[in-house]
Enzyme design. Structure first.
Site, PDB file in Angstrom:
ATOM      1  N   GLU A 193       5.042 -28.768 -51.817  1.00  0.00           N
ATOM      2  CA  GLU A 193       5.317 -27.477 -52.557  1.00  0.00           C
ATOM      3  C   GLU A 193       6.435 -27.940 -53.131  1.00  0.00           C
ATOM      4  O   GLU A 193       7.780 -29.443 -52.119  1.00  0.00           O
ATOM      5  CB  GLU A 193       5.129 -27.413 -50.857  1.00  0.00           C
ATOM      6  N   HIS A 234       7.957 -30.719 -49.820  1.00  0.00           N
ATOM      7  CA  HIS A 234       7.688 -30.422 -48.616  1.00  0.00           C
ATOM      8  C   HIS A 234       6.418 -31.373 -48.745  1.00  0.00           C
ATOM      9  O   HIS A 234       5.567 -30.857 -48.963  1.00  0.00           O
ATOM     10  CB  HIS A 234       7.839 -29.009 -48.458  1.00  0.00           C
TER      11      HIS A 234
HETATM   12  P1  NAD Z   1      11.533 -36.186 -35.965  1.00  0.00           P
HETATM   13  O1  NAD Z   1      12.454 -35.907 -34.731  1.00  0.00           O
HETATM   14  O2  NAD Z   1      10.277 -37.014 -36.273  1.00  0.00           O
HETATM   15  O3  NAD Z   1      12.256 -37.281 -37.501  1.00  0.00           O
HETATM   16  C1  NAD Z   1      13.914 -36.790 -37.424  1.00  0.00           C
HETATM   17  C2  NAD Z   1      14.976 -37.883 -37.805  1.00  0.00           C
HETATM   18  O4  NAD Z   1      15.886 -38.374 -38.007  1.00  0.00           O
HETATM   19  C3  NAD Z   1      15.329 -39.180 -36.315  1.00  0.00           C
HETATM   20  O5  NAD Z   1      14.444 -40.660 -36.641  1.00  0.00           O
HETATM   21  C4  NAD Z   1      16.779 -38.732 -36.092  1.00  0.00           C
HETATM   22  O6  NAD Z   1      17.245 -40.330 -36.207  1.00  0.00           O
HETATM   23  C5  NAD Z   1      17.060 -39.110 -37.676  1.00  0.00           C
HETATM   24  N1  NAD Z   1      18.734 -38.427 -38.363  1.00  0.00           N
HETATM   25  C6  NAD Z   1      18.620 -37.684 -37.123  1.00  0.00           C
HETATM   26  N2  NAD Z   1      20.388 -36.979 -37.769  1.00  0.00           N
HETATM   27  C7  NAD Z   1      20.117 -37.769 -38.610  1.00  0.00           C
HETATM   28  C8  NAD Z   1      20.793 -38.572 -39.594  1.00  0.00           C
HETATM   29  N3  NAD Z   1      22.484 -37.616 -39.367  1.00  0.00           N
HETATM   30  N4  NAD Z   1      21.130 -39.304 -41.105  1.00  0.00           N
HETATM   31  C9  NAD Z   1      19.474 -39.821 -40.844  1.00  0.00           C
HETATM   32  N5  NAD Z   1      18.968 -39.728 -40.063  1.00  0.00           N
HETATM   33  C10 NAD Z   1      18.761 -39.355 -38.897  1.00  0.00           C
HETATM   34  O7  NAD Z   1      11.722 -34.669 -37.228  1.00  0.00           O
HETATM   35  P2  NAD Z   1      10.224 -34.493 -38.506  1.00  0.00           P
HETATM   36  O8  NAD Z   1       8.865 -34.056 -37.883  1.00  0.00           O
HETATM   37  O9  NAD Z   1       9.963 -36.140 -39.519  1.00  0.00           O
HETATM   38  O10 NAD Z   1      11.136 -33.914 -39.454  1.00  0.00           O
HETATM   39  C11 NAD Z   1      11.639 -34.244 -40.579  1.00  0.00           C
HETATM   40  C12 NAD Z   1      11.769 -33.212 -41.733  1.00  0.00           C
HETATM   41  O11 NAD Z   1      11.101 -32.562 -42.020  1.00  0.00           O
HETATM   42  C13 NAD Z   1      12.059 -31.655 -40.709  1.00  0.00           C
HETATM   43  O12 NAD Z   1      13.473 -30.929 -41.520  1.00  0.00           O
HETATM   44  C14 NAD Z   1      11.049 -30.779 -40.431  1.00  0.00           C
HETATM   45  O13 NAD Z   1      11.391 -29.850 -41.134  1.00  0.00           O
HETATM   46  C15 NAD Z   1      10.344 -31.873 -41.582  1.00  0.00           C
HETATM   47  N6  NAD Z   1       8.562 -31.262 -41.852  1.00  0.00           N
HETATM   48  C16 NAD Z   1       8.223 -31.358 -40.512  1.00  0.00           C
HETATM   49  C17 NAD Z   1       6.945 -31.090 -40.293  1.00  0.00           C
HETATM   50  C18 NAD Z   1       5.982 -31.732 -38.698  1.00  0.00           C
HETATM   51  O14 NAD Z   1       5.016 -30.932 -39.316  1.00  0.00           O
HETATM   52  N7  NAD Z   1       6.467 -32.710 -38.017  1.00  0.00           N
HETATM   53  C19 NAD Z   1       5.977 -30.893 -41.424  1.00  0.00           C
HETATM   54  C20 NAD Z   1       7.265 -30.700 -42.528  1.00  0.00           C
HETATM   55  C21 NAD Z   1       8.234 -30.676 -42.831  1.00  0.00           C
END
Ligand code: NAD
Length: 295
Positions: free
Chosen positions: A162, A150
């Site tokens: 993490e 994480h």
């Molecule tokens: P985001 O919405 O910016 O990006 C998600 C991406 O995943 C998009 O580009 C989308 O097209 C792609 N996607 C969707 N379905 C897919 C598939 N089947 N195969 C491949 N790609 C696919 O999201 P994010 O903020 O980058 O978050 C992504 C992950 O990271 C989540 O699990 C979230 O919990 C985790 N996370 C987010 C944060 C934050 O602050 N944004 C912090 C830590 C962890």
């Protein structure tokens, strides 16, 4: 020798990042800067184009600010490749980190596919903030090689990562991943049990909710509460600034997901956060949250 120990002996060279969004793109850059060959896969071609452009801009800024040399930035960018083809990308990966949209059914489909396409020694990690990796491990035939890894937002800057094991994650996998996180210049924190919010977000949640209570009771302004957090507690950002950066919608979504796991009403989004979300004030991304931003 387990398959994960096989990965250890091989050294992790090729990394696959699934999802080219806010987190995936920067996680990929972190690995590329540390010398890994990284493929970024996304279902949306447009997401890949945006990720490439943003990473090039970030590297230009890093060079301009003297944080990295032009040649190191160029070499790191040349170690990145972009694709929509998951099968092909997974087939060469030693380590996969999934950072796709936070929906269980999406992640389970990705992990089932990864299990089919990735070599037997490959470790499969999820960057999910709320879903424990046991939920995706169970659709694979290698649950002992699955864990949460994480990263925090922005992944290029934040030091903490993490590493969360689920009941079947093997010690070999934990050892390899902890070492990998150190090698890419981050600080791993080992979490021995899957728990909603893990550790850092739980700590932040307490601070955020208390900040909202203080504001709601008219004790102090957002600015003054943020100033106290920064100048008395040494936090780089105040809780309101952080909520705006992460996104009010994401804050609500994380709280809802935590509540879904715990059913503890204390985990529900704070009413002031919900109000803000309903008004469409999402923080920096919408130009208005607790503060107003130039767009
Ligand atoms: P985001 O919405 O910016 O990006 C998600 C991406 O995943 C998009 O580009 C989308 O097209 C792609 N996607 C969707 N379905 C897919 C598939 N089947 N195969 C491949 N790609 C696919 O999201 P994010 O903020 O980058 O978050 C992504 C992950 O990271 C989540 O699990 C979230 O919990 C985790 N996370 C987010 C944060 C934050 O602050 N944004 C912090 C830590 C962890």
């Amino acid at each position: 020798m387990s398959a994960a120990e096989g990965a250890n002996q091989r050294e992790i060279e090729r990394v696959l990042v699934v999802g080219a969004g806010a987190m995936g793109s920067q996680i990929a850059m972190v690995f590329a800067l540390a010398g890994h060959h990284v493929t970024i896969q996304d279902i949306a071609e447009s997401g890949l184009t945006t990720a490439r452009k943003q990473l090039e801009e970030r590297m230009d800024t890093a060079v301009a600010k003297g944080r990295t040399s032009a040649s190191a930035a160029q070499e790191a960018l040349s170690r990145l490749s972009f694709t929509t083809d998951l099968g092909n990308a997974a087939s060469a990966a030693d380590f996969v980190i999934e950072a796709a949209t936070e929906r269980l059914e999406i992640k389970q489909q990705i992990f089932a596919d990864l299990d089919r396409f990735a070599p037997p020694h490959a470790i499969l990690a999820t960057n999910s903030s709320t879903l424990g990796s046991s939920k995706v491990a169970k659709v694979t035939h290698r649950p002992e090689q699955v864990c949460n890894v994480h990263f925090f937002n922005p992944a290029l800057v934040m030091k903490c990562v993490e590493v969360v094991r689920h009941p079947q994650t093997s010690q070999a996998t934990v050892d390899i991943v902890m070492e990998l996180v150190r090698k890419i210049g981050k600080q791993p924190v080992l979490i021995n049990k899957e728990i909603p919010g893990f550790v850092a977000n739980r700590l932040m949640g307490v601070l955020r909710d208390e900040a909202l209570n203080l504001l709601g009771a008219g004790i102090a302004s957002t600015e003054d509460i943020d100033t106290a957090a920064k100048t008395a507690l040494g936090h780089p950002m105040g809780p309101f600034e952080l909520m705006d950066l992460v996104g009010i919608d994401i804050n609500c979504m994380i709280a809802e997901a935590t509540y879904a796991e715990t059913t503890d009403p204390a985990d529900l989004p704070h009413p002031m956060l919900r109000e803000m979300h309903q008004a469409g004030n999402l923080g920096r991304k919408s130009g208005k949250g607790w503060y107003t931003y130039e767009r």
